[in-house]
Design a protein around this motif. Structure first.
Motif, PDB file in Angstrom:
ATOM      1  N   ARG A   1     -41.080  -0.381   9.760  1.00  0.00           N
ATOM      2  CA  ARG A   1     -40.227   0.571  10.469  1.00  0.00           C
ATOM      3  C   ARG A   1     -38.904   0.084  10.653  1.00  0.00           C
ATOM      4  O   ARG A   1     -38.184   0.865  10.550  1.00  0.00           O
ATOM      5  N   THR A   2     -38.825  -1.066  11.104  1.00  0.00           N
ATOM      6  CA  THR A   2     -37.305  -1.600  11.329  1.00  0.00           C
ATOM      7  C   THR A   2     -36.721  -1.673  10.210  1.00  0.00           C
ATOM      8  O   THR A   2     -35.489  -1.282  10.211  1.00  0.00           O
TER       9      THR A   2
ATOM     10  N   ASP B   1     -30.042  12.821  12.838  1.00  0.00           N
ATOM     11  CA  ASP B   1     -29.656  11.390  12.745  1.00  0.00           C
ATOM     12  C   ASP B   1     -28.627  10.950  12.177  1.00  0.00           C
ATOM     13  O   ASP B   1     -27.459  10.612  12.868  1.00  0.00           O
TER      14      ASP B   1
ATOM     15  N   ALA C   1     -34.448  13.017  10.837  1.00  0.00           N
ATOM     16  CA  ALA C   1     -33.759  11.724  10.189  1.00  0.00           C
ATOM     17  C   ALA C   1     -32.419  12.386   9.781  1.00  0.00           C
ATOM     18  O   ALA C   1     -31.307  12.092   9.703  1.00  0.00           O
TER      19      ALA C   1
ATOM     20  N   THR D   1     -36.760   0.065   7.507  1.00  0.00           N
ATOM     21  CA  THR D   1     -36.543   1.212   7.049  1.00  0.00           C
ATOM     22  C   THR D   1     -35.306   2.009   8.038  1.00  0.00           C
ATOM     23  O   THR D   1     -34.302   2.323   7.487  1.00  0.00           O
ATOM     24  N   PHE D   2     -35.493   1.521   9.248  1.00  0.00           N
ATOM     25  CA  PHE D   2     -34.466   2.023  10.352  1.00  0.00           C
ATOM     26  C   PHE D   2     -33.014   1.536   9.845  1.00  0.00           C
ATOM     27  O   PHE D   2     -31.992   2.003   9.984  1.00  0.00           O
TER      28      PHE D   2
ATOM     29  N   SER E   1     -31.461   2.909   6.975  1.00  0.00           N
ATOM     30  CA  SER E   1     -30.885   4.191   7.250  1.00  0.00           C
ATOM     31  C   SER E   1     -29.510   4.476   8.165  1.00  0.00           C
ATOM     32  O   SER E   1     -28.911   5.203   7.992  1.00  0.00           O
ATOM     33  N   ALA E   2     -29.485   3.134   8.917  1.00  0.00           N
ATOM     34  CA  ALA E   2     -28.343   3.042   9.788  1.00  0.00           C
ATOM     35  C   ALA E   2     -27.135   2.400   9.037  1.00  0.00           C
ATOM     36  O   ALA E   2     -25.907   2.551   9.443  1.00  0.00           O
TER      37      ALA E   2
ATOM     38  N   ASN F   1     -34.812  -1.529  17.672  1.00  0.00           N
ATOM     39  CA  ASN F   1     -34.193  -1.554  16.248  1.00  0.00           C
ATOM     40  C   ASN F   1     -32.631  -1.119  16.198  1.00  0.00           C
ATOM     41  O   ASN F   1     -31.981  -1.584  15.398  1.00  0.00           O
TER      42      ASN F   1
ATOM     43  N   VAL G   1     -36.912   2.431  19.133  1.00  0.00           N
ATOM     44  CA  VAL G   1     -35.604   2.931  18.676  1.00  0.00           C
ATOM     45  C   VAL G   1     -34.351   2.273  19.083  1.00  0.00           C
ATOM     46  O   VAL G   1     -33.506   1.820  18.484  1.00  0.00           O
TER      47      VAL G   1
ATOM     48  N   ASN H   1     -28.347   4.999  23.080  1.00  0.00           N
ATOM     49  CA  ASN H   1     -28.893   5.552  21.753  1.00  0.00           C
ATOM     50  C   ASN H   1     -27.688   6.250  20.995  1.00  0.00           C
ATOM     51  O   ASN H   1     -27.376   7.308  21.513  1.00  0.00           O
TER      52      ASN H   1
END
Length: 323
Positions: free
Chosen positions: A45-46, A295, A292, A48-49, A52-53, A20, A17, A145
């Motif tokens: 995964r990165t 988030d 998600a 996708t992260f 999303s961000a 990323n 977390v 975070n």
């Protein structure tokens, strides 16, 4: 270094977390990012992260060269640090593991390149111990975070760290649109985590003693002290509590209460019963919404809150040089 192509390069080691979050922030600031993580599926995964961000980052404002395509995954530590302007280590919070990885990074990277560790608790002198080439450039660079939105980074130098190491690190993290807080001397947990841990311990006692549920405690923060803290922090908030005379009057009036046994200080034992209360309370608050979704809700709120803080405390822009 990557200066010849006009871009700075952040090398990220470990892509959980926090790792990323660093990747998303650096990409949004127009940096090239080279990442290494041996875990299976890490790259997917990165990416996708970051996807999303990105909407929240767009709302905050992207740098001219911001582009998720500037992310490259490599298959070794050596490949990751080649051309780096800044290296960020984010491996799990185990001291021996961090020492091992940081020693390898120190041996592989050019000696002038700052290596920041995202550790939330370890002291930099302990992290530097096995670094033989240039241990002083290995520092704590502890973010919060979500890293791609929250600007604070605590910079802590160790026994081998010189002022020029700290100054270089400060400038680099500022170029990532961070707000570096240079911690005056190393201490476990640095500054912000020690404050958060104190509140966390008391919150666990309140749940354990049946005084309040997790929802009620969060409401006390969200609708009370948290609103003030988001603009003024702890000390300035109490300065106002003293009325026109300010902090001196507040301490005269309420200082004696600090001796009263209101707080527990030590954390309660994490019994199965306490764990169940905390977990069940959080699940009730989440109301079936996936992480998600929560988030995204948090990110939307933080984007607007950061705009408000900047609007009402614009002088904070110049505070870094005073710290």
């Amino acid at each position: 270094m990557s200066q010849q192509n006009g871009n700075k390069q952040l090398s990220v080691i470990g892509t959980g977390v926090i790792g990323n979050g660093w990747i998303a922030r650096a990409l949004a600031q127009g940096w090239d990012v080279v990442a290494f993580d041996p875990a299976e599926g890490a790259e997917a995964r990165t990416r996708t992260f970051v996807k999303s961000a990105w909407p929240a980052l767009e709302k905050r404002g992207l740098a001219e060269r911001a582009d998720p395509a500037r992310l490259t995954f490599v298959d070794s530590l050596d490949a990751a640090v080649g051309g780096a302007d800044l290296i960020q280590e984010n491996v799990p919070e185990r001291l021996e593991l961090k020492r091992e990885i940081l020693a390898k990074l120190d041996a592989a990277a050019a000696p002038e390149v700052i290596i920041g560790s995202s550790t939330s608790g370890f002291k930099p002198s302990d992290l530097q111990r096995d670094c033989l080439q240039a241990p002083g450039r290995v520092i704590v660079a502890h973010p919060f975070n979500p890293v791609y939105l929250l600007p604070l980074v605590e910079l802590v130098g160790g026994e081998a760290t010189r002022d020029d190491h700290t100054g270089t690190a400060q400038r680099l993290y500022q170029s990532l649109a961070m707000r570096p807080l240079i911690v005056r001397r190393e201490i476990e947990g640095h500054i912000a985590d020690r404050l958060m841990e104190a509140l966390w311990r008391e919150a666990l006692h309140l749940v354990n003693d049946g005084v309040a549920t997790t929802e009620e405690i969060d409401a006390a923060v969200v609708y009370g002290c948290g609103l003030r803290w988001s603009l003024m922090g702890t000390f300035l908030t109490f300065h106002l509590a003293g009325g026109e005379p300010g902090m001196r009057h507040m301490l005269e009036q309420f200082g004696p209460a600090l001796k009263l046994p209101w707080t527990k200080l030590e954390a309660p034992e994490l019994t199965d019963e306490l764990i169940d209360k905390v977990v069940e309370g959080c699940e009730f608050q989440a109301a079936g919404r996936p992480v998600a979704e929560l988030d995204r809700r948090r990110d939307d709120f933080l984007v607007e809150m950061l705009d408000l803080v900047q609007k009402y405390w614009p002088e904070a822009e110049g505070l870094e040089g005073r710290i």
